[in-house]
Write a protein that holds these residues in place. Structure first.
Motif, PDB file in Angstrom:
ATOM      1  N   LEU A 135      47.427  41.972  29.478  1.00  0.00           N
ATOM      2  CA  LEU A 135      46.283  41.155  29.884  1.00  0.00           C
ATOM      3  C   LEU A 135      45.007  41.981  29.845  1.00  0.00           C
ATOM      4  O   LEU A 135      44.715  42.758  30.743  1.00  0.00           O
ATOM      5  CB  LEU A 135      46.493  40.583  31.291  1.00  0.00           C
ATOM      6  CG  LEU A 135      47.156  39.220  31.391  1.00  0.00           C
ATOM      7  CD1 LEU A 135      47.146  38.735  32.826  1.00  0.00           C
ATOM      8  CD2 LEU A 135      46.497  38.192  30.501  1.00  0.00           C
ATOM      9  N   ALA A 136      44.262  41.830  28.791  1.00  0.00           N
ATOM     10  CA  ALA A 136      43.022  42.574  28.650  1.00  0.00           C
ATOM     11  C   ALA A 136      41.851  41.601  28.701  1.00  0.00           C
ATOM     12  O   ALA A 136      41.875  40.548  28.084  1.00  0.00           O
ATOM     13  CB  ALA A 136      43.016  43.330  27.333  1.00  0.00           C
ATOM     14  N   VAL A 137      40.835  41.961  29.444  1.00  0.00           N
ATOM     15  CA  VAL A 137      39.661  41.110  29.584  1.00  0.00           C
ATOM     16  C   VAL A 137      38.549  41.682  28.715  1.00  0.00           C
ATOM     17  O   VAL A 137      38.149  42.817  28.908  1.00  0.00           O
ATOM     18  CB  VAL A 137      39.168  41.100  31.049  1.00  0.00           C
ATOM     19  CG1 VAL A 137      38.061  40.094  31.222  1.00  0.00           C
ATOM     20  CG2 VAL A 137      40.310  40.830  31.990  1.00  0.00           C
ATOM     21  N   PRO A 138      38.073  40.911  27.746  1.00  0.00           N
ATOM     22  CA  PRO A 138      36.965  41.420  26.936  1.00  0.00           C
ATOM     23  C   PRO A 138      35.772  41.748  27.831  1.00  0.00           C
ATOM     24  O   PRO A 138      35.503  41.033  28.795  1.00  0.00           O
ATOM     25  CB  PRO A 138      36.633  40.251  26.005  1.00  0.00           C
ATOM     26  CG  PRO A 138      37.802  39.364  26.051  1.00  0.00           C
ATOM     27  CD  PRO A 138      38.480  39.574  27.353  1.00  0.00           C
TER      28      PRO A 138
END
Lengths: 286, 192, 262
Positions: free
Chosen positions: B46-49
């Motif tokens: 889960l990566a948040v830009p």
């Protein structure tokens, strides 16, 4: 000559799939050339064994997966260039595992989440949520946390949260898994009611009893292809094809099939019908 | 009593070896394994830009904070530290794992120790998250200074602060919801 | 999309067959060696050696380049930022206001970037050639308590499962019209919460049944336990061990006793 809007209205195909192929990133080919049209207000069951491509097909309709080749048109517009959120106005998808959708602290908030995402006006939000809860018989639990409900209730909450977005097409992925007979019959009755109210229903299942009882059209899938597309009686009369696609028709159909040598027709879908046909074959009505 | 029961291992010599092992309880093993895997999975997937630098936040910190606030400092330290370090190893920068182990382990430890004060009052949780986040940012700054020098380490500080704030907010919110849900799971120890 | 990647790649090379304990030890020794060396040339030689080992393990190029992307970003950052914060020495190459860029500063930046590259790639030798279960088994054999090792291996076992759950839940929420990276920070946090809460609950359900499964399989019934697969050191493992120790000890002696710069 005909304006575009009219030609679309005349065309009652809500979903139109042409030569759809889909290959997962790992290289597994899940769909190998599916063509399928679904008209407004239809009740279609998509059946097939595990790994036959049913769910992949549904995810392509929803736009969650994008075609490797071929086209999917929803309401006349290609899914390919659209955001999932805009497809969600037309297509609602109740996932197989309701626990993959539920996260709010009350049922009411849970059902409101979808319409809020779609930016529906706030003034009729309460009415919208209430309508969805009523149609799934959930008003009595509206203030409870979804996690504390039974599986049957949780599944109805996940369906209500889709209904609240008021899509024209509803996709149900194995909606009766884990429910007992009474719960699943109640749920199927609610789905039938939605269909009679004008919603297009796509039911993904391998429960042939449900198909025999509820669907008006059956699409049989095997190894990423549509191998049969007909009404339930037509599909069940083709026992060889069903068995080849790892499906077992309901017991009443198999019984009628055995009795067909004794003059009972094969296209029987319910026990009541079978009794009637046997009586007719015996000449009880003469 | 001294006769061997059938099916015993042949090399089972002393009574001491036949005694039950003093392992931690199975429910703790299950819970810690699951929390660790959750931390690793969320860190990795889960990566948040993050528009300013076109880089990514990961949401791993939210799981560290959640473990600490819901299950206490031990879970926070072990699952947060090991889970985050495992993500480093599996993603191919194992050399950084010791620094992650210490920074995130401390983050979980501090957040759990402070956050559970007075039965986990809201102020205690917020304080715990803030203090834990500060430990993480400091730990990474020291570690990155050792490896990369002051410049790059300084450049990473705002990113790490952002990650702590974002992860802290989410971890806090989740801990409230899950503590309600936990009553549905009788076999999960709620107090460790 | 950021999916879950397992760096381990099936194979039957010398490195695949090596005892995982020896590999872990070798990586640790090489790490110390990398941290000890301060000459750019020696670091480059070491990097070439590591690259040779990675090639020996038949690591697929696609995975290597994936893993290297992060390292490259860090290396670029070091090369650019190091000289700015390390203005000692002469000659001065450039002055920009209070900032002074010197040649030794630039050299130290490059050296450190190469060192980071070595530190990162030396782990690939281990990660590309050793299955996760062997790593845990080696840790237990090296003295980590069995229950800790078991916890770790259960965690690794569930890692792909949970990653898949995260993806499936993301889809489920997207189908409800949720768009992850839209709206205010508060709205975005709520979007991520809508994924994390179902993930955690499904994981806790797993933990709940897992603890029963452990009990029903007689977890902890005996202090002494046997293993289906024992790790065995072979002659080739001994050779590898000797080479690695020599590679560390010789430069260490040169540096600390003979005072030769390495």
């Amino acid at each position: 000559m005909i304006p575009a809007a009219d030609s679309r209205a005349a065309d009652d195909k809500i979903i139109s799939i042409h030569d759809l192929k889909f290959i997962y990133p790992g290289g597994v080919q899940a769909l190998s050339g599916v063509s399928l049209d679904i008209r407004r207000g239809e009740y279609v069951a998509i059946v097939g064994g595990n790994g036959s491509g049913k769910t992949t097909l549904a995810k392509n309709i929803m736009g969650l997966l994008r075609p490797t080749s071929g086209t999917v048109l929803v309401n006349g517009t290609a899914v390919a260039g659209q955001r999932i959120a805009s497809i969600a106005h037309i297509v609602g998808y109740a996932f197989q595992n309701p626990d993959h959708q539920l996260f709010c602290s009350t049922v009411w908030e849970e059902v409101r989440f979808g319409p809020q995402n779609l930016g529906y006006p706030a003034d009729d939000m309460d009415a919208r949520v209430e309508h969805a809860l009523r149609s799934m018989d959930l008003m009595s639990v509206k203030a409870r946390p979804p996690f504390s409900l039974t599986l049957s209730e949780r599944r109805r909450v996940s369906i209500a949260s889709v209904i609240a977005m008021d899509p024209e097409v509803l996709i149900f992925d194995e909606p009766t898994t884990g429910l007992d007979m009474r719960e699943s019959e109640a749920l199927m009755a609610s789905i039938a009611r939605l269909n009679s109210e004008g919603k297009t229903v796509i039911l993904i299942t391998h429960d042939m009893k449900l198909v025999a009882k509820h669907a008006k059209r059956v699409v049989v899938m095997s190894e990423g292809k549509v191998i049969l597309d007909s009404d339930p009686a037509g599909v069940f009369s083709d026992l060889e094809v069903l068995l080849a696609s790892k499906l077992m028709p309901p017991p009443v159909v198999r019984l009628a099939y055995r009795l067909s040598t004794r003059g009972v027709p094969r296209d029987v879908l319910s026990p009541e019908e079978l009794v009637l046909r046997i009586m007719m074959a015996r000449g009880d009505f003469r | 009593m001294s006769t061997q029961a059938p099916g015993r291992p042949a090399n089972d010599a002393s009574a001491d070896e036949a005694a039950p092992a003093n392992f931690v309880s199975p429910s703790v093993v299950a819970l810690y394994a699951v929390l660790t895997a959750l931390t690793t999975a969320v860190t990795m997937t889960l990566a948040v830009p993050f528009p300013p630098t076109r880089g990514f936040f990961n949401l791993g910190d939210s799981m560290v904070f959640f473990s600490a606030l819901a299950f206490g400092w031990r879970a926070g330290a072990i699952c947060g530290g090991v889970g985050s370090a495992a993500a480093d190893v599996l993603l191919g920068y194992g050399y950084f794992a010791p620094i992650t182990l210490i920074s995130k382990g401390t983050e979980g430890f501090v957040a759990g120790a402070i956050g559970k004060l007075r039965g986990g009052r809201p102020w205690a949780r917020v304080l715990g998250v803030a203090a834990g986040g500060a430990c993480m940012v400091t730990g990474y700054f020291v570690g990155e200074t050792l490896y990369y020098g002051v410049g790059p380490a300084l450049a990473e500080v705002p990113v790490n602060i952002g990650q702590a704030v974002f992860g802290g907010t989410i971890g806090l919110a989740i801990s409230y919801v899950i503590l309600v849900v936990l009553k549905e799971f009788p076999r999960i120890p709620s107090r460790l | 999309m950021t999916g879950f990647v397992d760096l381990y790649t099936e194979g039957d090379t010398v490195l695949h067959r090596m005892d995982p304990r020896v590999k872990i030890f070798a990586v640790l020794m090489l790490t110390l060696l990398i941290l000890m060396i301060s000459s750019l040339v020696h670091l480059l030689i070491l990097l070439a050696f590591i690259a040779l080992l990675v090639a020996l393990g038949r690591a697929p190029f696609s995975k290597v380049s994936l893993a290297l992307r992060f390292v490259l970003r860090v290396m670029i950052m070091i090369v650019i930022l190091w000289p700015i914060f390390d203005p000692s020495g002469t000659p001065v190459l450039a002055t920009l206001g209070p900032v002074r860029i010197t040649e030794p500063g630039v050299m130290r930046g490059i050296t450190n970037a190469v060192r980071i590259c070595c530190l990162a790639t030396v782990w690939y030798v281990l990660m590309f050639t050793t299955p996760q279960r062997d790593l845990v088994r080696a840790l237990v054999k090296l003295g980590v308590r069995f229950d800790f090792g078991l916890t770790l291996s259960i965690a690794l076992r569930f890692l792909p499962t949970f990653s898949a759950t995260v993806e499936s839940i993301k889809d489920a929420q997207r189908a409800r019209g949720m768009e992850f990276d839209k709206g205010s920070p508060l709205r975005r946090s709520r979007n991520y919460i809508s994924v994390l809460i179902p993930t955690i609950i499904s994981a806790l359900r797993t933990a709940d049944t897992l603890s029963l499964a452990l009990q029903s399989r007689a977890y902890g019934a005996r202090r002494h336990r046997t293993y289906l697969r024992e790790l065995k050191m072979r002659a080739s493992d001994g050779v590898a061990l000797a080479v690695v120790v020599a590679a560390f000890v010789m430069p260490a002696v040169a540096k600390f006793f003979l005072k030769v710069p390495v």
